[in-house]
Scaffold this motif. Structure first.
Motif, PDB file in Angstrom:
ATOM      1  N   ALA A  66       0.822  -1.209   0.000  1.00  0.00           N
ATOM      2  CA  ALA A  66       0.000   0.000   0.000  1.00  0.00           C
ATOM      3  C   ALA A  66       0.855   1.258   0.000  1.00  0.00           C
ATOM      4  O   ALA A  66       0.362   2.335  -0.321  1.00  0.00           O
ATOM      5  N   ARG A  67       2.162   1.135   0.317  1.00  0.00           N
ATOM      6  CA  ARG A  67       3.031   2.312   0.320  1.00  0.00           C
ATOM      7  C   ARG A  67       3.263   2.854  -1.079  1.00  0.00           C
ATOM      8  O   ARG A  67       3.698   3.964  -1.251  1.00  0.00           O
ATOM      9  N   LEU A  87       0.913   3.404  -3.222  1.00  0.00           N
ATOM     10  CA  LEU A  87      -0.216   4.253  -3.588  1.00  0.00           C
ATOM     11  C   LEU A  87       0.061   5.692  -3.196  1.00  0.00           C
ATOM     12  O   LEU A  87       0.761   5.963  -2.225  1.00  0.00           O
ATOM     13  N   PRO A  88      -0.468   6.647  -3.948  1.00  0.00           N
ATOM     14  CA  PRO A  88      -0.222   8.052  -3.612  1.00  0.00           C
ATOM     15  C   PRO A  88      -0.926   8.448  -2.322  1.00  0.00           C
ATOM     16  O   PRO A  88      -1.875   7.782  -1.886  1.00  0.00           O
ATOM     17  N   ALA A 140      -6.059  -2.513  -3.402  1.00  0.00           N
ATOM     18  CA  ALA A 140      -4.657  -2.852  -3.185  1.00  0.00           C
ATOM     19  C   ALA A 140      -4.493  -3.887  -2.090  1.00  0.00           C
ATOM     20  O   ALA A 140      -3.600  -4.731  -2.154  1.00  0.00           O
ATOM     21  N   GLU A 162      -9.394   2.494  -3.671  1.00  0.00           N
ATOM     22  CA  GLU A 162      -8.065   2.104  -4.149  1.00  0.00           C
ATOM     23  C   GLU A 162      -7.293   1.359  -3.063  1.00  0.00           C
ATOM     24  O   GLU A 162      -6.611   0.375  -3.344  1.00  0.00           O
ATOM     25  N   SER A 163      -7.421   1.790  -1.833  1.00  0.00           N
ATOM     26  CA  SER A 163      -6.757   1.087  -0.728  1.00  0.00           C
ATOM     27  C   SER A 163      -7.317  -0.309  -0.551  1.00  0.00           C
ATOM     28  O   SER A 163      -6.575  -1.267  -0.310  1.00  0.00           O
ATOM     29  N   ASN A 187      -3.018  10.713  -1.802  1.00  0.00           N
ATOM     30  CA  ASN A 187      -4.410  11.102  -2.003  1.00  0.00           C
ATOM     31  C   ASN A 187      -5.280   9.932  -2.495  1.00  0.00           C
ATOM     32  O   ASN A 187      -6.277  10.132  -3.153  1.00  0.00           O
ATOM     33  N   ARG A 188      -4.895   8.709  -2.140  1.00  0.00           N
ATOM     34  CA  ARG A 188      -5.648   7.530  -2.587  1.00  0.00           C
ATOM     35  C   ARG A 188      -7.040   7.509  -1.957  1.00  0.00           C
ATOM     36  O   ARG A 188      -7.251   8.005  -0.844  1.00  0.00           O
ATOM     37  N   THR A 189      -7.947   6.914  -2.678  1.00  0.00           N
ATOM     38  CA  THR A 189      -9.319   6.787  -2.172  1.00  0.00           C
ATOM     39  C   THR A 189      -9.435   5.520  -1.358  1.00  0.00           C
ATOM     40  O   THR A 189      -8.601   4.617  -1.474  1.00  0.00           O
TER      41      THR A 189
END
Length: 188
Positions: A4-5, A7-8, A19, A15-16, A10-12
């Motif tokens: 998960a690191r 991901l940006p 992932a 998206e988390s 500002n992830r939603t």
């Protein structure tokens, strides 16, 4: 599970969640050193040389030589147009030390110079922006042609290369080598 690191910030939440359940894993250990010629992965070295516009990349044969060419390219770009840049490029691609003879010409027939073919008899006004390179070791005709193509990228734009010469001989007349056109008789 994926990391998960990656991901940006500002992830939603969606998206988390995706992932977290994804089976995709990425090996990012080599990404940290993409811009470091010393630590970059070998498979990424061509891309690093392309990004830095490295002259002489294709002439470096080993991985260590390629890394050295990339490391030297920053200083070569910084000093383009100087004799130092010419020497550094030739040294970086593995041809060793050189002597640069500038202002080839300007000699007259007055008996004060030794006529050894080093300098042509031409007026200085016509030859002030010329130079000749003397290598310590012999190079093949193919290497000389490649060097002639590389030098305009680092030499002063107004100067013209009139010759490549080397002091050591590649072949002697002892019958041990075949004359196949790979080498010549001291100048290229």
């Amino acid at each position: 599970m994926s990391d998960a690191r990656l991901l940006p910030p500002n992830r939603t939440p969606l998206e988390s969640a995706i992932a977290a359940v994804s089976a995709l894993t990425l090996n990012t250990s080599g990404l940290r050193h993409l811009w470091s010629a010393r630590h970059c992965l070998q498979t990424a070295l061509p891309w690093l040389s392309w990004a830095l516009t490295v002259e002489g990349w294709s002439d470096a044969r080993s991985e260590d030589a390629r890394r050295a060419v990339i490391l030297d390219s920053i200083d070569i770009h910084r000093h383009k147009g100087t004799p130092w840049a010419i020497r550094a490029l030739i040294r970086a691609i593995g041809f060793g030390e050189v002597t640069i003879i500038e202002r080839v010409g300007g000699r007259t027939h007055n008996g004060t110079i030794h006529r050894d073919g080093e300098f042509p008899h031409a007026p200085l006004a016509a030859t002030w922006a010329t130079y000749k390179i003397v290598l310590e070791r012999p190079i093949t005709n193919a290497q000389a042609e490649r060097l002639r193509k590389l030098l305009p990228a680092v030499a002063p734009a107004r100067c013209h290369l009139v010759g490549l010469r080397y002091a050591a001989v590649a072949n002697s007349h002892n019958g041990a080598t075949r004359r196949d056109g790979t080498y010549n008789h001291g100048s290229a």
